[in-house]
Structure formats: structure tokens, C-alpha cells
Design a protein around this motif. Structure first.
Motif, short mmCIF file in Angstrom:
data_model
loop_
_atom_site.label_atom_id
_atom_site.label_comp_id
_atom_site.label_asym_id
_atom_site.label_seq_id
_atom_site.Cartn_x
_atom_site.Cartn_y
_atom_site.Cartn_z
N ASP A 177 0.84 -1.21 0.00
CA ASP A 177 0.00 0.00 0.00
C ASP A 177 0.87 1.25 0.00
OD1 ASP A 177 -2.26 -1.52 0.07
OD2 ASP A 177 -2.69 -1.18 2.20
N PHE A 178 1.90 1.22 0.83
CA PHE A 178 2.77 2.40 0.91
C PHE A 178 3.49 2.64 -0.42
CE2 PHE A 178 7.00 4.27 1.83
CZ PHE A 178 6.55 5.55 2.09
N ALA A 179 3.97 1.56 -1.03
CA ALA A 179 4.65 1.73 -2.34
C ALA A 179 3.68 2.39 -3.33
CB ALA A 179 5.16 0.39 -2.85
N ASP A 180 2.42 1.95 -3.33
CA ASP A 180 1.42 2.55 -4.23
C ASP A 180 1.16 4.01 -3.87
OD1 ASP A 180 1.18 0.15 -5.48
OD2 ASP A 180 -0.70 -0.43 -4.49
N ASN A 181 0.97 4.26 -2.58
CA ASN A 181 0.67 5.63 -2.15
C ASN A 181 1.81 6.58 -2.50
OD1 ASN A 181 -1.71 4.72 -1.02
ND2 ASN A 181 -0.87 4.50 1.05
N LEU A 182 3.03 6.13 -2.27
CA LEU A 182 4.17 7.01 -2.54
C LEU A 182 4.37 7.18 -4.04
CD1 LEU A 182 6.37 8.75 -1.27
CD2 LEU A 182 7.90 6.77 -1.32
N SER A 183 4.11 6.13 -4.82
CA SER A 183 4.30 6.31 -6.27
C SER A 183 3.26 7.29 -6.82
CB SER A 183 4.34 4.97 -7.01
OG SER A 183 3.07 4.46 -7.15
N LYS A 184 2.05 7.27 -6.27
CA LYS A 184 1.05 8.27 -6.68
C LYS A 184 1.49 9.66 -6.28
CE LYS A 184 -3.11 5.49 -6.73
NZ LYS A 184 -3.12 4.52 -5.60
N TYR A 185 1.95 9.79 -5.05
CA TYR A 185 2.37 11.11 -4.56
C TYR A 185 3.49 11.69 -5.42
CZ TYR A 185 4.38 14.73 -1.59
OH TYR A 185 4.87 15.92 -1.13
N LEU A 186 4.45 10.82 -5.77
CA LEU A 186 5.62 11.31 -6.52
C LEU A 186 5.38 11.41 -8.02
CD1 LEU A 186 8.45 9.25 -4.76
CD2 LEU A 186 8.04 11.71 -4.50
N GLY A 187 4.34 10.71 -8.49
CA GLY A 187 4.12 10.67 -9.92
C GLY A 187 5.18 9.83 -10.62
N ILE A 188 5.49 8.67 -10.06
CA ILE A 188 6.48 7.77 -10.66
C ILE A 188 5.92 6.36 -10.68
CG2 ILE A 188 7.76 7.22 -8.52
CD1 ILE A 188 10.28 7.77 -10.63
N LYS A 189 6.37 5.57 -11.66
CA LYS A 189 5.79 4.24 -11.88
C LYS A 189 6.13 3.24 -10.77
CE LYS A 189 5.14 1.69 -16.15
NZ LYS A 189 5.73 1.48 -17.47
N HIS A 190 7.39 3.21 -10.38
CA HIS A 190 7.82 2.17 -9.43
C HIS A 190 8.43 2.76 -8.17
CE1 HIS A 190 7.37 -0.78 -12.65
NE2 HIS A 190 8.01 0.07 -13.44
N VAL A 191 7.93 2.31 -7.03
CA VAL A 191 8.57 2.60 -5.74
C VAL A 191 8.92 1.26 -5.12
CG1 VAL A 191 8.19 3.45 -3.39
CG2 VAL A 191 7.45 4.83 -5.34
N ILE A 192 10.20 1.07 -4.83
CA ILE A 192 10.65 -0.18 -4.22
C ILE A 192 11.09 0.14 -2.79
CG2 ILE A 192 12.40 -2.03 -4.32
CD1 ILE A 192 11.91 -0.37 -7.52
#
Ligand SMILES: *Cc1c(COP(=O)(O)O)cnc(C)c1O
Length: 376
Positions: free
Chosen positions: A41-56
Motif C-alpha cells: 500500500d505504501f509503495a502505491d501511495n508514494l508512487s502516486k504522490y511522486l508521480g512515478i511508476k515504481h517505488v521499491i
């Protein structure tokens, strides 16, 4: 007056205690301590916030840098250009992977790597540039990306101190810092602008195949369970930390506003003082004030540090020794780098308390004590 701290995490926690505690209890009840749902969930939330495809997500900001460099396939002896005026983690992982750190100057106004110094340091062995968005201000990413493109170099942005900051390109478009280079990295160390309650970190990229390599390397180089294709490491964000971050991410923009308000207060208190330079705010980026750092000229910096401590005001020297002068880098020829601007800054910088909970009484007390010493 409430006691003054460099970073007041207790007061910040008090405001979100209900929500944080209940998210933590959900994790305890689920017992999914490793890779539980809050992590994805956090990876998804942060990728939305940053506007980037992948957060690892990973274990900390230092691992994030290391995994980034491993994923790019850099080989021992490859040169990596980076500022010397930074926290040691940035430069340490270069040495750990037996790459050659090439230390260059920062711009004394922005405290960030100087684009013209990068160009001069490029050799046939150069493979990557690692700019650091120091104290919450972006490096000049448009210039850096242009150099990287021209010389076919990778860019890894160390965004540990600037999460949430924007960079404005000359065509007017905006991108979050950490999403501009090939890979961005960050840390969720408790005192960072988005901090958890222990260690944590993350890596960002828009590139699918790079994201796949980053994920594998952070998980023992595994392609499917018990099949290990790459040499990797074990670097995970705890579910409990992800649960905290899901709550705090919602307040990140408000936290940034609070920091910027405190910075505005300090700016006006020290405006036009002949011996104090307040932080420059580059027109191309939104400063998110991880630190509020002054440059002093003609004021005894260490004397001020002590005077403030005697008045119950913490202050810090970030950082007292630049990377190229650390003994760690002796075998990498650290001392052969001549970095006059870096040395100049190292002797003059001082960081004042900066966090989301500073009130007017505290800010005016801190400013008045700084001015009292400066005007002695
Ligand atoms: C904090 C920080 C790191 C390292 O983060 P950890 O989570 O402590 O490993 C790296 N680079 C910079 C610039 C930092 O400020």
C-alpha cells in the motif's frame, strides 16, 4: 516555552497518535510483520504522490543507494561523480562497491553539486552522477540531466533530504525530486521530512526493467522463490514502519508547509544581516527545508554553537568534515581532491532547529539569541 529540540518527534506524534496507534495494532493483530499489505500500500501511495511508476521500499536510505548502484551494473573502478559536501552515506556506498568516488564542488549558494564542476570531472571511466538534494533544495537537475545525456551517464538522485520538493524545468513543467534521474533514493530515518519510527528507505524509477532488477537485488537477487539470478542483499521495509508511513505521508505536504513557515520566520529575522547568509532559494525548486542552514562570516561559528547550547537551543554542524577529508577515503585518493568551496562552507555553516512543531515563541527566542551573539 516548550523545550526546543533540533527535531520534535514527540510533539508531532501526539497529533497523529490515534491513527498511528490503530494502524500499528492492525499490523500486530495480522502478525504480517514482513511484506504485509501496508508495505505494498505504501509503495502505491508514494508512487502516486511522486508521480512515478515504481517505488521499491527497502531497509534504509543507505541500502537504497547501494541497491541503485548495483542495479546499474557498475563495475569496480568505474568512476562516480558526487559532491563531497554531503552526508557520508552517499559516498560510502560508492567505496563499498569498490567504485571510484570523484568528489566535486557544490555551489555555495544552493549547497548542491555544481553542474560546471561535473563536466570538468568527466573521464572515459565515468559511469554515473549522484547529485544530493541537500538540506531540502534540489540540485540543478535540468543542467545535470543535459550533461548525463551528452556523456551517456546514469543519474542517481539522493533525495533523502528533499522528499516532496518540486523541480521546475525551463519549459515550465514540474517534477518531484527523485523522479528525474534514472533512479531516485530516499530515507525514512525518523528525523527526515517523511520519517518512520525506526529505519526505512525507498528507491524510485520509471524504468520497468530497472525496477525489476532493483526488486530482485533487494530480495537476494531472487527471480522466483529459491531461484537467485543476481547477487543481491536483504533489504526490506518493515510492515510496522510502512503502517506509520501510510499515516504520515498524508501529512507530508502540511509538514513541508510548516517547515517553510519556520524558514520564513528565520529569513526575516536575519534579513540583511551583514555577517549572516540565510538559505538561498533557487527559483527552479521548492525548498522543503530538511535543514535551515546559515553561512556565517566574521562570527565565531563554534562559539555560537556553544552559546546557543548554553541557552538550551540545539544547533548542528552538517557536516563538520567533508567526504574527501574522511579517513575512509584515503585509499581512494580523497585528499588529492582540492575543493576550496566545500572547505570554505564546512568552516562556516550552522543549522538551527527545524521541524514541523516550532512555534512563534521558540522561533523568536532562537533568532534573538543568534542575533545577540552575532551582534556582540
Ligand atoms: C539520511 C541520509 C542518507 C542515509 O539514510 P539512512 O536511512 O540513514 O541510511 C543518505 N543520504 C543523505 C543525504 C541523507 O541525509
Amino acid at each position: 516555552m516548550h523545550p526546543i529540540q533540533m527535531v520534535d518527534l514527540k510533539k508531532q506524534y501526539a497529533k497523529i497518535k490515534g491513527e498511528v496507534d490503530s494502524s500499528l495494532h492492525d499490523v500486530l493483530d495480522s502478525a504480517a510483520f514482513i511484506n504485509g499489505k501496508p508495505v505494498s500500500d505504501f509503495a502505491d501511495n508514494l508512487s502516486k504522490y511522486l508521480g512515478i511508476k515504481h517505488v521499491i521500499p527497502c531497509a534504509n536510505g543507505t541500502d537504497a543507494l547501494q541497491i541503485a548502484m548495483m542495479a546499474l551494473g557498475l563495475q569496480p573502478g568505474d568512476e562516480v561523480i558526487t559532491p563531497s559536501f554531503t552526508y557520508v552515506a552517499t559516498t560510502e556506498v560508492i567505496a563499498l562497491l569498490r567504485l571510484q568516488p570523484v568528489f566535486v564542488e557544490v555551489d555555495p549558494k544552493t549547497f548542491c553539486i555544481e553542474a560546471s564542476a561535473i563536466e570538468k570531472a568527466i573521464t572515459p571511466k565515468t559511469r554515473a552522477i549522484v547529485p544530493v538534494h541537500l538540506y531540502g533544495q534540489s540540485a540543478d537537475m535540468e543542467a545535470i540531466q543535459a550533461i548525463a545525456k551528452k556523456h551517456n551517464l546514469f543519474v542517481i538522485e539522493d533525495n533523502a533530504q528533499a522528499i516532496g520538493s518540486d523541480f521546475r524545468f525551463s519549459d515550465g513543467s514540474l517534477k518531484k525530486t527523485g523522479t528525474i534521474g534514472d533512479i531516485g533514493t530516499t530515507s525514512f530515518f525518523p528525523s527526515k521530512n517523511l520519517g518512520c519510527y525506526g529505519d526505512g528507505g525507498a528507491i524510485f524509477t520509471d524504468d520497468d526493467s530497472l525496477a525489476n532488477r532493483l526488486r530482485m537485488i533487494a530480495n537476494h537477487g531472487q527471480s522466483k522463490r529459491y531461484y537467485h539470478d543476481l547477487v543481491g542483499c536483504n533489504s526490506r521495509l518493515d510492515t510496522l514502519q510502512a503502517a506509520v508511513l501510510n499515516v504520515k505521508l498524508k501529512s507530508l505536504d502540511a509538514y513541508i508547509d510548516a517547515r517553510r513557515k519556520a524558514a520564513d520566520f528565520y529569513d526575516s529575522a536575519f534579513a540583511n544581516h551583514s555577517k549572516i547568509s540565510t538559505p538561498f532559494r533557487a527559483s527552479y525548486s521548492k525548498h522543503v527545508f530538511h535543514q535551515y542552514t546559515l553561512i556565517l562570516e566574521g562570527i565565531d561559528r563554534d562559539g555560537l554553537n556553544k552559546f546557543l547550547a548554553d541557552n538550551d537551543i540545539p544547533s548542528m554542524i552538517y557536516y563538520p568534515v567533508p567526504a574527501h577529508r574522511q579517513q575512509m577515503f584515503a585509499e581512494f585518493g580523497g585528499s588529492k581532491f582540492e575543493l576550496k568551496k566545500t572547505d570554505w562552507l564546512t568552516e562556516r555553516v550552522i543549522s538551527l532547529p527545524m521541524h514541523t512543531e516550532l512555534d512563534q515563541d521558540q522561533l523568536s527566542y532562537i533568532s534573538s539569541k543568534v542575533l545577540e551573539f552575532a551582534n556582540k
